[in-house]
Design an enzyme around this catalytic site. Structure first.
Site, PDB file in Angstrom:
ATOM      1  N   CYS A   1      -5.771   8.273   8.581  1.00 36.74           N
ATOM      2  CA  CYS A   1      -6.310   7.671   9.768  1.00 36.74           C
ATOM      3  C   CYS A   1      -5.939   9.138  10.979  1.00 36.74           C
ATOM      4  O   CYS A   1      -4.523   9.691  11.211  1.00 36.74           O
ATOM      5  CB  CYS A   1      -5.323   6.467  10.285  1.00 36.74           C
ATOM      6  SG  CYS A   1      -5.745   4.781   9.337  1.00 36.74           S
TER       7      CYS A   1
ATOM      8  N   LYS B   1       0.888  -0.924   0.313  1.00 41.14           N
ATOM      9  CA  LYS B   1      -0.428  -0.273   0.077  1.00 41.14           C
ATOM     10  C   LYS B   1       0.884   0.978  -0.501  1.00 41.14           C
ATOM     11  O   LYS B   1       0.845   2.199  -0.952  1.00 41.14           O
ATOM     12  CB  LYS B   1      -1.046   0.116   1.432  1.00 41.14           C
ATOM     13  CG  LYS B   1      -0.996   0.854   1.134  1.00 41.14           C
ATOM     14  CD  LYS B   1      -1.947   1.512   3.032  1.00 41.14           C
ATOM     15  CE  LYS B   1      -3.035   2.818   3.573  1.00 41.14           C
ATOM     16  NZ  LYS B   1      -1.351   4.000   3.834  1.00 41.14           N
ATOM     17  N   ASN B   2       1.299   1.782   0.973  1.00 41.71           N
ATOM     18  CA  ASN B   2       2.561   2.059   1.292  1.00 41.71           C
ATOM     19  C   ASN B   2       3.450   2.854  -0.230  1.00 41.71           C
ATOM     20  O   ASN B   2       3.710   3.795   0.316  1.00 41.71           O
ATOM     21  CB  ASN B   2       3.295   2.841   2.690  1.00 41.71           C
ATOM     22  CG  ASN B   2       2.468   3.183   3.639  1.00 41.71           C
ATOM     23  OD1 ASN B   2       1.282   3.240   3.047  1.00 41.71           O
ATOM     24  ND2 ASN B   2       2.815   2.538   4.830  1.00 41.71           N
TER      25      ASN B   2
ATOM     26  N   ASP C   1       3.195   0.570  12.048  1.00 39.70           N
ATOM     27  CA  ASP C   1       1.897  -0.681  11.525  1.00 39.70           C
ATOM     28  C   ASP C   1       1.366  -1.749  11.903  1.00 39.70           C
ATOM     29  O   ASP C   1       0.050  -2.414  11.267  1.00 39.70           O
ATOM     30  CB  ASP C   1       2.161  -0.151   9.954  1.00 39.70           C
ATOM     31  CG  ASP C   1       2.000   0.484   9.710  1.00 39.70           C
ATOM     32  OD1 ASP C   1       1.142   2.385  10.130  1.00 39.70           O
ATOM     33  OD2 ASP C   1       2.007   1.465   8.445  1.00 39.70           O
TER      34      ASP C   1
ATOM     35  N   ARG D   1      -0.595  14.832  13.087  1.00 40.92           N
ATOM     36  CA  ARG D   1       0.480  14.636  11.674  1.00 40.92           C
ATOM     37  C   ARG D   1       0.176  16.131  10.835  1.00 40.92           C
ATOM     38  O   ARG D   1      -0.348  15.721   9.778  1.00 40.92           O
ATOM     39  CB  ARG D   1      -0.724  13.408  10.870  1.00 40.92           C
ATOM     40  CG  ARG D   1      -0.534  12.071  11.544  1.00 40.92           C
ATOM     41  CD  ARG D   1      -1.685  11.368  10.826  1.00 40.92           C
ATOM     42  NE  ARG D   1      -1.158  10.176  10.226  1.00 40.92           N
ATOM     43  CZ  ARG D   1      -1.256   9.627   8.988  1.00 40.92           C
ATOM     44  NH1 ARG D   1      -2.136   8.554   9.107  1.00 40.92           N
ATOM     45  NH2 ARG D   1      -0.364   8.130   8.094  1.00 40.92           N
TER      46      ARG D   1
ATOM     47  N   ARG E   1      -9.397   0.331   3.288  1.00 40.88           N
ATOM     48  CA  ARG E   1      -8.097   0.989   2.714  1.00 40.88           C
ATOM     49  C   ARG E   1      -6.802   0.772   2.680  1.00 40.88           C
ATOM     50  O   ARG E   1      -5.781   1.034   1.666  1.00 40.88           O
ATOM     51  CB  ARG E   1      -8.016   2.334   3.517  1.00 40.88           C
ATOM     52  CG  ARG E   1      -9.612   3.507   3.525  1.00 40.88           C
ATOM     53  CD  ARG E   1      -9.327   4.548   4.489  1.00 40.88           C
ATOM     54  NE  ARG E   1      -7.892   5.116   4.437  1.00 40.88           N
ATOM     55  CZ  ARG E   1      -7.031   5.337   5.271  1.00 40.88           C
ATOM     56  NH1 ARG E   1      -7.404   5.280   6.338  1.00 40.88           N
ATOM     57  NH2 ARG E   1      -5.801   5.437   5.270  1.00 40.88           N
TER      58      ARG E   1
HETATM   59  C1  UD1 Z   1       4.029   7.102   6.262  1.00 42.32           C
HETATM   60  C2  UD1 Z   1       2.902   6.534   6.462  1.00 42.32           C
HETATM   61  C3  UD1 Z   1       2.035   5.288   7.146  1.00 42.32           C
HETATM   62  C4  UD1 Z   1       3.173   4.681   8.632  1.00 42.32           C
HETATM   63  C5  UD1 Z   1       4.032   5.422   9.065  1.00 42.32           C
HETATM   64  C6  UD1 Z   1       5.165   5.262   9.582  1.00 42.32           C
HETATM   65  C7  UD1 Z   1       2.354   6.176   4.150  1.00 42.32           C
HETATM   66  C8  UD1 Z   1       0.811   7.002   2.973  1.00 42.32           C
HETATM   67  N1  UD1 Z   1       1.652   5.770   5.432  1.00 42.32           N
HETATM   68  O1  UD1 Z   1       2.842   7.944   7.058  1.00 42.32           O
HETATM   69  O2  UD1 Z   1       1.061   3.292   7.053  1.00 42.32           O
HETATM   70  O3  UD1 Z   1       2.343   4.435   9.825  1.00 42.32           O
HETATM   71  O4  UD1 Z   1       4.649   6.754   7.131  1.00 42.32           O
HETATM   72  O5  UD1 Z   1       6.364   4.246   8.734  1.00 42.32           O
HETATM   73  O6  UD1 Z   1       2.917   5.454   3.467  1.00 42.32           O
HETATM   74  N2  UD1 Z   1       5.501  14.366  11.618  1.00 42.32           N
HETATM   75  C9  UD1 Z   1       5.697  15.186  11.527  1.00 42.32           C
HETATM   76  N3  UD1 Z   1       6.494  16.853  10.226  1.00 42.32           N
HETATM   77  C10 UD1 Z   1       5.864  16.102   8.950  1.00 42.32           C
HETATM   78  C11 UD1 Z   1       5.911  14.410   8.928  1.00 42.32           C
HETATM   79  C12 UD1 Z   1       5.522  14.332  10.276  1.00 42.32           C
HETATM   80  O7  UD1 Z   1       6.022  15.675  12.592  1.00 42.32           O
HETATM   81  O8  UD1 Z   1       5.513  16.688   8.634  1.00 42.32           O
HETATM   82  C13 UD1 Z   1       6.070  13.349  12.280  1.00 42.32           C
HETATM   83  C14 UD1 Z   1       4.312  12.342  11.963  1.00 42.32           C
HETATM   84  O9  UD1 Z   1       3.228  12.972  12.949  1.00 42.32           O
HETATM   85  C15 UD1 Z   1       4.551  11.510  12.966  1.00 42.32           C
HETATM   86  C16 UD1 Z   1       6.316  10.871  12.265  1.00 42.32           C
HETATM   87  O10 UD1 Z   1       6.758  13.015  11.981  1.00 42.32           O
HETATM   88  O11 UD1 Z   1       4.242  11.534  14.726  1.00 42.32           O
HETATM   89  C17 UD1 Z   1       6.192  10.263  11.540  1.00 42.32           C
HETATM   90  O12 UD1 Z   1       5.484  10.580   9.602  1.00 42.32           O
HETATM   91  P1  UD1 Z   1       6.005   9.346   8.806  1.00 42.32           P
HETATM   92  O13 UD1 Z   1       6.579   9.275   8.456  1.00 42.32           O
HETATM   93  O14 UD1 Z   1       5.954  10.910   8.380  1.00 42.32           O
HETATM   94  O15 UD1 Z   1       4.025   8.834   8.494  1.00 42.32           O
HETATM   95  P2  UD1 Z   1       3.506   9.500   7.802  1.00 42.32           P
HETATM   96  O16 UD1 Z   1       4.290   9.777   6.099  1.00 42.32           O
HETATM   97  O17 UD1 Z   1       2.428  10.463   8.038  1.00 42.32           O
END
Ligand code: UD1
Length: 417
Positions: free
Chosen positions: A116, A22-23, A304, A121, A396
């Site tokens: 989610c 998925k990711n 996850d 986030r 999803r």
């Molecule tokens: C992606 C995955 C999700 C997985 C996660 C961590 C997708 C679509 N989703 O989510 O399934 O659980 O990686 O492996 O690929 N953060 C910030 N600022 C930012 C971006 C992130 O503070 O600009 C924080 C987030 O709030 C969170 C952490 O960094 O606490 C990790 O987030 P991130 O690795 O970006 O996860 P996603 O890309 O949202």
């Protein structure tokens, strides 16, 4: 609303074939708008997040043909339209159109993404990365207007190794002039898959999968083909189910190298498993040992899989400690498991499991995708009937989950209520 109904305690036997990740898929699809031509993506999982991304491509006047898990995406008539709030909100990965449209057209108009509800986030790291490349960002309530006269390579350090920010910056930088370096980049295997696709389109990216990614900007990108890697999270979920109620259950089409930490943790618990180069074969283990689990960025224990893993912890004898380090609000499954008879104390990102607990069926609510997967796992081993409301979340990210589980002996159905 969709509702999943499970009659528990039936062994799972046979083969479950794992789909594309998925990711990875949810980034590969938006990546196509960076190129001019026809892009082919194979092994695309049949999940509702994919459907939402195709809707966005259609809005951008991109044609998409879909057959047997193969997407043919033609971007020759693309128009850089505004991506409306409803579509942006359907999923997290809509944010990849920020970097991709900025990279291609030097302009993206899009709203804050959905996904989610597992924490606040923010997307500040994505936006700072765009700004470092020369973009200007205007925020109007939840709408972002991101523009650049020129995108110029930069040396970027991510305060946190965010998966989304790493990919989005990659998209924005791939046709920027000069060299971009992403330091403290996320190392998830999906990022390697995405960089491979971009390189096949003509990009010049080195170091994907390590903490330093170097991107030498190119002028344009062209047609290419890629295959989505196997979904390690889907595989991990079925591996956990097999540890609980498998009878020679074969999880097929897995890359075990992507699941090293998870498989080691299961071995530490005493799970009986056999691993080949593309399969994991499992049998129910009745005397599981308590262990401590701490989620972290790749190659650590994936956040996850933290929720499905919790169900295994309820079945281990003794006290297991669980810590979620990535998201602030990823315990939605815990009150549901307590309702089923699990003894768990929890506070924010920590939970203590007192096992072994006998679980019974109950009426539950899937609060998010992976909590839903955890509840399905619990329902499969519970005595009696488990009802999971708001099951859309699960669809999803898990393709044909009802079919895959029924096929190996689960008594599970999904109904519309
Ligand atoms: C992606 C995955 C999700 C997985 C996660 C961590 C997708 C679509 N989703 O989510 O399934 O659980 O990686 O492996 O690929 N953060 C910030 N600022 C930012 C971006 C992130 O503070 O600009 C924080 C987030 O709030 C969170 C952490 O960094 O606490 C990790 O987030 P991130 O690795 O970006 O996860 P996603 O890309 O949202």
């Amino acid at each position: 609303m969709k509702r999943i109904i499970i009659e528990g305690n039936h062994s799972l036997t046979g083969t479950i074939k794992i789909g594309g990740a998925k990711n990875s898929a949810v980034a590969l699809i938006p990546a196509c708008v960076l190129a001019s031509g026809e892009l082919t993506i194979k092994n695309v999982p049949n999940i509702s997040d994919k459907d939402a991304l195709i809707e966005i491509l259609n809005l951008l006047n991109v044609s998409v043909k879909e057959e047997d898990g193969i997407l043919k995406i033609n971007t020759l008539k693309i128009k850089n339209n505004i991506i409306d709030e409803e579509l942006s909100n359907k999923l997290r990965a809509s944010y990849y159109f920020m970097g991709a449209l900025l990279g291609r057209f030097k302009k993206a108009e899009i709203y804050f993404p959905g996904g989610c509800n597992i924490g606040s986030r923010p997307i500040d790291l994505h936006l700072k990365g765009f700004e470092a490349l020369g973009a200007k960002i205007i925020k109007e309530d939840t709408k972002y207007i991101i523009t650049a006269d020129n995108l110029k390579g930069a040396n970027i350090y991510l305060d946190f190794a965010s998966v989304g920010a790493t990919i989005n910056i990659l998209f924005a930088a791939v046709m920027a002039s000069g060299t971009t370096i992403i330091n403290n980049a996320a190392r998830e295997v999906e990022i390697e898959n995405i960089a491979e696709f971009l390189n096949k389109m003509g990009a010049n990216i080195q170091g994907a999968g390590t903490e330093t990614i170097v991107i030498n900007g190119v002028k344009e990108l062209h047609s290419a083909e890629i295959e989505v890697i196997p979904d390690r999270i889907e595989a991990g979920t079925y591996i956990i189910m097999g540890s609980l109620i498998g009878k020679n259950l074969i999880i097929d089409g897995v890359n075990p190298n992507h699941l090293t930490v998870v498989l080691n943790k299961l071995k530490e618990m005493g799970v009986k498993l056999k691993v080949t180069d593309h399969q994991v074969i499992l049998n129910r283990t009745s005397n599981l040992k308590a262990v401590n689990v701490r989620t972290s960025v790749y190659p650590g224990f994936p956040t996850d899989l933290g929720q499905p893993m919790s169900v295994l912890l309820t079945q281990a004898k003794g006290i297991s400690q669980f810590e979620e380090t990535i998201f602030e609000n990823r315990m939605g499954h815990v009150p549901n498991l307590q309702k089923m008879g699990a003894v768990i104390e929890y506070e924010r990102q920590h939970a203590t499991f007192h096992g072994k607990c006998s679980l019974h069926g109950a009426e539950l609510i899937a609060t998010d995708l992976r909590s839903g997967a955890a509840l399905v796992t619990a329902g499969l081993i519970a005595k009696g009937i488990t009802i999971i409301n708001d099951a859309e979340h699960i669809l999803r990210g898990y393709e044909r989950i009802i079919h895959k589980l029924s096929n190996v002996g689960a008594k599970i159905e999904i109904v519309e209520v």
